[in-house]
Scaffold this active site. Structure first.
Site, PDB file in Angstrom:
ATOM      1  CE  LYS A   1      -5.485  -7.239   6.624  1.00  0.00           C
ATOM      2  NZ  LYS A   1      -5.486  -5.922   7.679  1.00  0.00           N
TER       3      LYS A   1
ATOM      4  NE  ARG B   1       5.006  -1.820  -0.608  1.00  0.00           N
ATOM      5  CZ  ARG B   1       4.576  -2.508   0.526  1.00  0.00           C
ATOM      6  NH1 ARG B   1       4.697  -1.512   1.413  1.00  0.00           N
ATOM      7  NH2 ARG B   1       4.516  -3.615   0.770  1.00  0.00           N
TER       8      ARG B   1
ATOM      9  NE  ARG C   1       0.104  -5.382  14.052  1.00  0.00           N
ATOM     10  CZ  ARG C   1       0.631  -5.501  12.874  1.00  0.00           C
ATOM     11  NH1 ARG C   1       1.006  -6.933  12.602  1.00  0.00           N
ATOM     12  NH2 ARG C   1       0.023  -4.760  11.991  1.00  0.00           N
TER      13      ARG C   1
ATOM     14  NE  ARG D   1       0.505  -5.259  -3.166  1.00  0.00           N
ATOM     15  CZ  ARG D   1       0.068  -5.752  -1.947  1.00  0.00           C
ATOM     16  NH1 ARG D   1      -1.201  -6.511  -1.836  1.00  0.00           N
ATOM     17  NH2 ARG D   1       0.898  -5.645  -0.934  1.00  0.00           N
TER      18      ARG D   1
ATOM     19  NE  ARG E   1       5.126  -8.086   1.990  1.00  0.00           N
ATOM     20  CZ  ARG E   1       4.587  -7.421   1.054  1.00  0.00           C
ATOM     21  NH1 ARG E   1       4.589  -7.457  -0.059  1.00  0.00           N
ATOM     22  NH2 ARG E   1       3.384  -6.855   1.514  1.00  0.00           N
TER      23      ARG E   1
END
Ligand SMILES: [Zn+2]
Length: 227
Positions: free
Chosen positions: A13, A160, A88, A127, A171
């Site tokens: 995104k 992370r 949101r 990642r 997630r």
């Protein structure tokens, strides 16, 4: 042209948002940036917002909406904006509809990037994230030009803890639960375009831009011949 982009973690995104900004010459507007700017400028709204932020509370929608209203009136927003991470909630979406209508605008296109969960998990796992600018890389799928360094600012990339397969699944689920009601809100307005987020970054870019322009581009067109 008022656009917003939805995509779960690992959907690309952020990268696609940059393409939209470049292609259409419109600013990307996020709640975080707007709040930071007001707080730094120490405006009345900034001072109000800071009280909530310092308590660790969400800034009330009323303040956020007012920030968007002002931002949409700035000259660089005249050709359009790409809303980032907003709205949101359905409540925010309804308030935004109202605000846009007052300005003679509307949400023109909500682009949803669709990627199968197993592909997302593969992308997220391993990642690497730049601690300075937040750009993400992947040792195999999207390696930085210089190993372990951000292409943009040269900072040392970090992995992370979040970016493991188990947390990735969670997630993605959390993201879907949070965003589906907002997507439904816009689906009822007929402005949602679902875009296939698999393939190369350039292929997805073509599809996202076509969607923003309201053109239907089927998967065969997008993945096939590209000049
Ligand atoms: Zn960076």
């Amino acid at each position: 042209m008022v656009l917003t982009l939805f995509g779960p973690p690992g959907s690309g995104k952020g990268t696609q948002a940059e393409f939209l900004v470049q292609h259409f010459g419109i600013p990307q507007v996020s709640t975080g940036d707007l709040l930071r700017r007001e707080v730094e400028a120490d405006t009345e709204l900034g001072r109000q917002a800071r009280i909530y932020m310092e308590r660790g509370d969400l800034v009330p929608d009323q303040i956020t909406l007012e920030l968007f209203r002002r931002r949409l009136q700035e000259p660089d927003s005249a050709p359009g904006v790409l809303l980032d991470g907003f709205p949101r909630t359905v409540g925010q979406a309804q308030a935004l509809d109202h605000l846009l209508a007052e300005m003679g605008k509307r949400m023109d296109r909500v682009i949803r990037i669709l990627v199968p969960e197993e592909v997302l998990v593969e992308r997220i796992s391993g990642r690497l994230t730049c601690p300075v600018c937040g750009r993400t890389y992947h040792p195999r799928l999207k390696p930085p030009r210089l190993e372990g360094r951000c292409d943009y600012d040269g900072a040392a990339l970090l992995q992370r803890e979040d970016d493991s397969p188990t947390t990735a699944h969670r997630r993605i689920k959390v993201y879907q639960q949070r965003t589906l009601p907002v997507l439904e809100h816009y689906r009822s307005q007929g402005v949602v375009s679902e875009v296939d987020g698999t393939g190369t970054v350039e292929q997805v870019r073509e599809r996202v831009i076509a969607a923003a322009e309201g053109r239907e581009l089927d998967a065969a067109d997008a993945s096939g011949s590209q000049a």
